[in-house]
Enzyme design. Structure first.
Site: not given
Lengths: 285, 285
Positions: B52, B96, B119
């Protein structure tokens, strides 16, 4: 005649439980309170609001109806909602749909504090339902009432094929989430669905919320199908009918009548949510 | 051999667009910034986070990785998130998964400001997606990347039968909402589904996200089925495989490869959401 699901009776049973919970709250010095905002003079909306207020009164729940003329500004409604959000006597706030065209319904609904959002329309509560989050949050009363009704007739929905026809934010979408959370395999059908007949023929449970008289015939469903009719349509001759046509004499299918099926469950569930919100507020005060 | 959907190429095309948007933002004096919180030393998570960060760097997006030991307290992570919420240089915050067992993942995700929730996990954003609300809100990047990919191969999903297998909050549930919002007829299947073979045989589009090697055989799907394989499973011999087994030589079916299908789309879409959040912040600043 298809066997009828007795929404009235299940709603009455639920109200007995609610009345008992209200008594316990009052014994603790807490009277649950609901505020209903009604804008304009739509006769159907006036009847709905009156029915809600009567149901509240019968159960010992305080109710307040705030009426605005159809010309009211969005700001005035928002100011009222802010006042109700801050008012500790009010546990539940409901804005009766539909609103006049110049009012942004989404603005209004989003202004209601999530912890007083008795209709479960706030994004926060919708999100919690769709994520199947733990803990308490209010959810839309019509689909929740249907889940209560279904539990009486189909105690375990695990692995059942459930078909939801109509994808409104009031009924179809939260219905899908609740059935999925109850481990049913859910299909959400709508105006663009091409193979509806096949979906109907293989579904164990069908929820019809399309607003079209006689949209679905019971003969199209499985021999043991359970069908929930959310529609309330008035025919030209004044007759009230649902979305489902019962053309199956002597079948073993189950169907909610209109009226007397989903309607009483929605009102009883609205009261249930109101006292749950009051219970939540009493815990956190 | 089933025809392969080229996720790498579609992701590259998307990145070209993103790089161009980043340049425009930088010309306005705005450098998009993403913060990634990594807890513990899970090797797979470390690789994901590194990928990422590399993708961000290549596109001119500022990235910051904050690492905590597996023993960190929830309070410390929450304090860090509060700091990032208040930091105007950060447009996007990502935690994460997975987190250590003593950390409540829901607490952590809910602490991220909805307008930095890259997200799309915050109840507020989940609710907006499920209500198909107007306006901009971030949504889960894996299903959104799949929608971008599908658009290249199935430009119009209206009335298509879409089957989503697996109902996680990361993939299956938001996938169902996005496909429904695109007017597909969606069925959400899961471990309790009884008639999976029949559902597979009648679906036009199948999204498989179950995490089991070779869970679905292409021969079970329609001759013109489009199958998206979200799974990434490592076999005992070290080989990476998806949830789908391609047992259909010379078929006209379409399938995403693993790797090179959904994976690259997820990372590119994460970057897309990051710059959209930066654009939103620049509008409201």
């Amino acid at each position: 005649m298809t066997k009828l699901i007795d929404g009235k009776q299940v709603a009455e049973n639920l109200k007995v439980q609610i009345a008992s919970s209200v008594k316990k709250l009052i014994a603790l010095g807490i009277t649950p309170g609901i505020a209903v905002i009604l804008v304009g003079d739509d006769p159907a909306s006036q009847i709905y609001v009156r029915n809600k207020q009567r149901a509240a009164e019968k159960l010992g729940i305080d109710s307040e109806v705030i009426t605005f003329p159809a010309t009211v500004s969005e700001e005035k409604i928002l100011a009222k909602i802010n006042g109700l959000n801050a008012n500790p006597a009010i546990d539940a706030i409901l804005v009766q749909s539909p609103l006049p065209d110049h009012i942004d319904e989404h603005h209004i609904q989003s202004a209601i504090a999530p912890e007083k959002d008795v209709d479960g329309f706030h994004a926060h509560n919708v999100g919690a339902l769709f994520a199947n989050s733990e803990g308490y949050y209010p959810m839309a009363n019509t689909p929740r009432g249907i889940m209560t009704l279904l539990k009486e007739y189909v105690p375990d929905l695990t692995g059942k094929n459930a078909l939801v026809i109509g994808r409104s934010i009031l009924v179809g979408r939260p219905m899908m989430a609740m059935l999925n959370n109850a481990n049913a395999t859910v299909t959400l059908a709508h105006r663009h669905t091409k193979n509806l007949a096949q979906l109907v023929a293989t579904a164990d449970v069908i929820i019809v919320a399309v607003g079209k008289p006689h949209f679905l015939k019971m003969s199209a469903a499985k021999a043991d199908a359970v069908v929930i009719d959310v529609g309330i349509n008035r025919l030209e001759d004044g007759q009230l009918v649902g979305d489902v046509l019962d053309d199956m004499p002597d079948s073993e299918q189950l169907l909610t009548p209109v009226p007397g099926g989903v309607g009483p469950m929605t009102i009883a569930t609205l009261m249930q949510t109101t006292i749950e919100l009051a219970q939540q507020h009493s815990i956190f005060e």
